[in-house]
Write an enzyme that holds these catalytic residues in place. Structure first.
Site, PDB file in Angstrom:
ATOM      1  N   TYR A   1       0.819  -1.261   0.100  1.00 30.15           N
ATOM      2  CA  TYR A   1      -0.011  -0.177   0.001  1.00 30.15           C
ATOM      3  C   TYR A   1       1.013   1.316  -0.018  1.00 30.15           C
ATOM      4  CZ  TYR A   1      -4.005  -2.805   1.493  1.00 30.15           C
ATOM      5  OH  TYR A   1      -4.910  -3.852   1.450  1.00 30.15           O
TER       6      TYR A   1
ATOM      7  N   PHE B   1     -13.218  -4.031   0.411  1.00 29.27           N
ATOM      8  CA  PHE B   1     -13.963  -3.326  -0.444  1.00 29.27           C
ATOM      9  C   PHE B   1     -15.452  -3.395   0.382  1.00 29.27           C
ATOM     10  CE2 PHE B   1     -11.356  -4.311  -4.586  1.00 29.27           C
ATOM     11  CZ  PHE B   1     -10.484  -3.411  -4.056  1.00 29.27           C
TER      12      PHE B   1
ATOM     13  N   LEU C   1     -17.408  -1.066   0.865  1.00 26.22           N
ATOM     14  CA  LEU C   1     -18.148   0.115   0.490  1.00 26.22           C
ATOM     15  C   LEU C   1     -18.113  -0.139  -1.060  1.00 26.22           C
ATOM     16  CD1 LEU C   1     -17.246   2.946   2.861  1.00 26.22           C
ATOM     17  CD2 LEU C   1     -19.225   1.524   3.036  1.00 26.22           C
TER      18      LEU C   1
ATOM     19  N   GLY D   1     -15.298  -0.457  -3.247  1.00 22.93           N
ATOM     20  CA  GLY D   1     -14.062  -0.268  -3.699  1.00 22.93           C
ATOM     21  C   GLY D   1     -14.044   0.508  -4.960  1.00 22.93           C
TER      22      GLY D   1
END
Length: 283
Positions: free
Chosen positions: A59, A210, A212, A214
């Site tokens: 990330y 994810f 929500l 993504g």
């Protein structure tokens, strides 16, 4: 506040709030342009009661690196904070992972996460399998055994698997205990119900990525909007409340790079959907 969502005993010994925080959007796909902004979001999340943060060494983009922001914001770490990370994907010089680590490469990735996070032991390490396609179709036993060896050495407290199907989960569990599964699942993406059911049966945490959508699956469909309007809530809050209501083993980890969205997401912990709401959303 996250505490309103209740808690879960991860791996039998780490109690975490069922509403945590995903760090991906601090470094990828969010609006943060400076590490200081990500640090502020992380500190506020912990102030609000978040004690489960999900991250990964991949990330990152340029100066925006989730691990480094977490360490800067929160070290020395609160005693009750659980930091989960994922290993397996290889960046190979790019921003998006394009390869998978072999069993022999996993030690280096775990040691790098320990160094970057400033930890002597990682609370939870997922073996992240494959890319963004459907899970399944490959053996994970050898790689999971490599992580189990590191757990035996005290470098990892608990093990998890991510982006796996039921067969891969069973294979991992034949090697070592699995404390958590992180798969793609949300109110409009429910194809993983068989793995969720297995997690319920075995007391394994189920952590949807994810949560929500993504950016891939919209959560502003009519049934969700109607429920949200009735509660004067956002569709994101309804989607998170649905995840928490769906099973007692689900742990939601919504990510954001915005303090306002952080407040909105954590407030979802107090939203209680009725049986009629759940029936409406099932349609």
């Amino acid at each position: 506040m996250p505490a309103a969502a209740g808690d879960f005993l991860l791996g039998g010994d780490r109690r975490v709030s069922r509403l945590g925080f995903g760090a991906m959007r601090l470094a990828l796909g969010g609006r943060v342009r400076h590490p200081e902004a990500g640090v502020a979001v992380l500190r506020r999340a912990v102030e609000l009661g978040v004690n489960h943060i999900d991250t990964a060494g991949f990330y990152g983009f340029g100066d925006l690196q989730a691990h480094e922001m977490i360490r800067q914001a929160l070290s020395p770490y609160p005693a009750d904070l659980v930091i989960a990370t994922k290993v397996g994907p290889l960046l190979e010089g790019g921003v998006v992972p394009t390869g998978q680590a072999s069993a022999g490469q996993l030690r280096g990735l775990v040691e790098e996460d320990l160094r970057r996070l400033g930890r002597d032991c990682l609370d939870l390490v997922y073996l992240r399998v494959g890319g963004m396609g459907q899970p399944g179709g490959e053996s994970i036993g050898e790689r999971f055994a490599a992580l189990a060896e590191l757990r035996g050495e005290g470098l990892i407290r608990h093990l998890g698997v991510s982006n796996v199907d039921a067969i891969q989960l069973a294979e991992a569990r034949s090697v070592a205990p699995v404390a958590a599964v992180q798969n793609h699942f949300h109110v409009n993406h429910r194809g993983d119900s068989d793995v969720l059911t297995r997690c319920e049966q075995e007391g394994i945490a189920y952590v949807p990525f994810f949560p929500l959508g993504g950016g891939r699956d919209p959560i502003d469909q009519a049934p969700i909007v109607r429920v949200a309007t009735r509660y004067r809530a956002s569709t994101a809050q309804v989607a998170l409340a649905w995840l928490l209501a769906r099973s007692p083993v689900t742990l939601a980890i919504p990510g954001t790079s915005s303090l306002d969205h952080l407040a909105e997401n954590t407030a979802a912990a107090g939203l209680r959907l009725t049986a009629d709401d759940l029936t409406a959303l099932a349609g």
